[in-house]
Design an enzyme around this catalytic site. Structure first.
Site, short mmCIF file in Angstrom:
data_model
loop_
_atom_site.label_atom_id
_atom_site.label_comp_id
_atom_site.label_asym_id
_atom_site.label_seq_id
_atom_site.Cartn_x
_atom_site.Cartn_y
_atom_site.Cartn_z
N CYS A 9 -4.12 6.06 7.78
CA CYS A 9 -3.87 6.25 6.34
C CYS A 9 -3.65 4.87 5.72
O CYS A 9 -4.10 3.86 6.28
CB CYS A 9 -2.71 7.21 6.08
N ARG A 15 1.50 9.84 6.18
CA ARG A 15 0.52 10.83 6.64
C ARG A 15 0.06 10.64 8.08
O ARG A 15 0.04 11.61 8.86
CB ARG A 15 -0.70 10.83 5.71
N ASP A 124 -1.71 11.61 -0.70
CA ASP A 124 -0.58 10.75 -0.35
C ASP A 124 0.71 11.36 -0.89
O ASP A 124 0.86 11.53 -2.10
CB ASP A 124 -0.82 9.37 -0.99
#
Ligand code: 4NP
Length: 153
Positions: A9, A15, A124
């Site tokens: 990420c 994440r 996000d």
């Protein structure tokens, strides 16, 4: 050959460590021999543990990610891992730019592995609240389940 999966990420504190924790848990449950890691395209958080909200959501689902530490993705990752999996489209575009010519890893988007979610991004959760982190957990754990089943075959 043992499969190896690197989740990527932006910051490697929200994440991708959640995806790493979810796939590690799934592999352990299935007794699947799998190498799992995560990294960020950025380096601002290198050396840091996952965001406390990410640690908390994982813990609520029985997974401890407190020992993970952020790092930036590097060219050798594309040779070392069989699968490099991006959480969103920006991550994937950056990975394509970073990949060396002799990189052998298969690049994909995380939700490509979830039926009906192909081509979609894991948003996000950094600017959101705990509810956002629950959505992230649901997405990464669904993908981890599907990936583990596919890699077992
Ligand atoms: P992640 O979330 O990419 O899921 O780890 C982010 C964490 C930090 C920042 C951006 C995204 N940041 O800009 O610091």
């Amino acid at each position: 050959m043992t499969s190896s999966v690197l989740f990527v990420c932006l910051g490697n504190i929200c994440r991708s460590p959640l995806a790493e924790g979810a796939l590690r848990a799934e592999a352990a449950e299935l007794g699947l021999d799998l190498i799992v890691d995560s990294a960020g395209t950025g380096n601002w958080h290198a050396g840091e543990p996952p965001d406390r909200r990410a640690q908390a959501v994982a813990r609520r689902h029985g997974v401890d990610i407190s020992g993970l530490r952020a790092r930036q993705v590097r060219p050798e990752d594309f040779r070392r891992f069989t699968h490099v999996i991006a959480l969103d489209h920006d991550n994937l575009a950056n990975l394509r730019k970073l990949a060396p010519a002799d990189g052998s890893a298969e690049l994909s988007l995380l939700l490509d592995h979830v039926e009906g979610r192909e081509g979609q991004a894991v948003a996000d959760p950094w600017f959101g609240d705990d509810a956002g982190f629950e959505v992230t957990w649901a997405e990464v754990s669904a993908a981890a389940r599907a990936l583990a089943a596919r890699l077992r075959r």
